[in-house]
Design an enzyme around this catalytic site. Sequence first.
Site, mmCIF file in Angstrom:
data_model
loop_
_atom_site.group_PDB
_atom_site.id
_atom_site.type_symbol
_atom_site.label_atom_id
_atom_site.label_comp_id
_atom_site.label_asym_id
_atom_site.label_seq_id
_atom_site.Cartn_x
_atom_site.Cartn_y
_atom_site.Cartn_z
ATOM 1 N N GLU A 212 41.922 29.851 49.784
ATOM 2 C CA GLU A 212 42.328 30.705 48.665
ATOM 3 C C GLU A 212 43.621 31.461 48.946
ATOM 4 O OE1 GLU A 212 40.828 31.047 45.627
ATOM 5 O OE2 GLU A 212 39.490 29.415 46.210
ATOM 6 N N GLU A 221 47.964 37.049 44.011
ATOM 7 C CA GLU A 221 48.235 35.765 43.361
ATOM 8 C C GLU A 221 49.745 35.563 43.216
ATOM 9 O OE1 GLU A 221 47.117 33.524 39.137
ATOM 10 O OE2 GLU A 221 46.107 35.395 39.729
ATOM 11 N N ASN A 259 35.266 41.284 36.770
ATOM 12 C CA ASN A 259 34.951 41.173 38.188
ATOM 13 C C ASN A 259 35.324 42.441 38.945
ATOM 14 O OD1 ASN A 259 33.727 38.626 38.402
ATOM 15 N ND2 ASN A 259 35.702 37.588 38.385
#
Length: 359
Positions: A212, A221, A259
């Site tokens: 990831e 990200e 989340n």
Amino acid sequence: MLRLRALVALAALAVAGGLMAIIPSTAASAAACAAPWQSSAVYTGGAQVSHNGRNYQAKWWTQNEAPPGTTGVWQDLGACGGSTPPPTGSCSYPNWVAGTWYTTGAVVRYTNGLYYIAEHDNPGYDPTISTWYWDPYTCGGTPPTSSPPPTNPGGFAVSEAQFNQMFPSRNSFYTYSGLVAALSAYPAFTKTGSATVQRQEAAAFLANVHHETGGLVHIVEQNSANYPHYCDYSQPYGCPAGQAAYYGRGPIQLSWNFNYNAAGNALGLPLLTNPWLVQNDAAVAWKTAIWYWMTQNGPGTMTAHNAMVTGAGFGETIRSINGSIECNGGNPAQVQSRVTRYQQFVGILGVPAGANLYC
């Protein structure tokens, strides 16, 4: 001359008799234990307490310094409570609970079945995380010899040297100490099942983390064009930090406002209003990754933790993290990347990979 010999003989008998009188007192059991030391109590010179199987006497006023202390205030009077300490199994102290406040002197039973005593007040830190806060304990006050405390900080299945081997180019943000500090959030993480299963779970978690983040290189990200897409306004709490604030961060790239809200509620952190905590605090970043691993099914049918401890296999951890895109032939190259990394990591930890590696 005979009289002198007689006197010598009598003297020898007297010495022998004296020795006979001394022997029983030397072999006697240790003294009874005084009242247990308490961190909140004030002790003045002459006061006696017991702590960890020994009696101590205060030389002057003191409070909140556990015997034997570091200032010299406590005089060690020796062992107490009997000459043979009772076995560990006779203890009846409560189970340790993460997040519970423990005062100095508190004794708890940890998840590994051993007992620990708090050497300093702490807000429920993992008993194996640091000898500053906790020390091994038995009812007789002697650290266990058959089951020594873990050699790795926090008892994590991966040592710092192995962690560095797995992530040779990692960003300095992703510290091993931050990972260890995060372990107390979910004590069952890499602590469930046999030693082999625990190492397999650690390898599986870190293999997915490696995938990831590009080897723990990326904190956030990389495609900033995606940032505004992670706000679900249908949620009643909306996106108080801004529409573009819920992009992927941390070891498992936590994203979406729902989340952040769920993770924040579970961890007691204001992540919905301050999602930047995940990219600014290494322990928080690791906690969010462990939260997802332990509690979220994602696109799968079970948590990644359950996949590893029930034998469902590494493939199910992929499904729980990104199965809707990668599994069932969606992106076999990405799946293979995760599997290859997992196989490398179990090799470092010296355990087999197990079955069901693919999804």
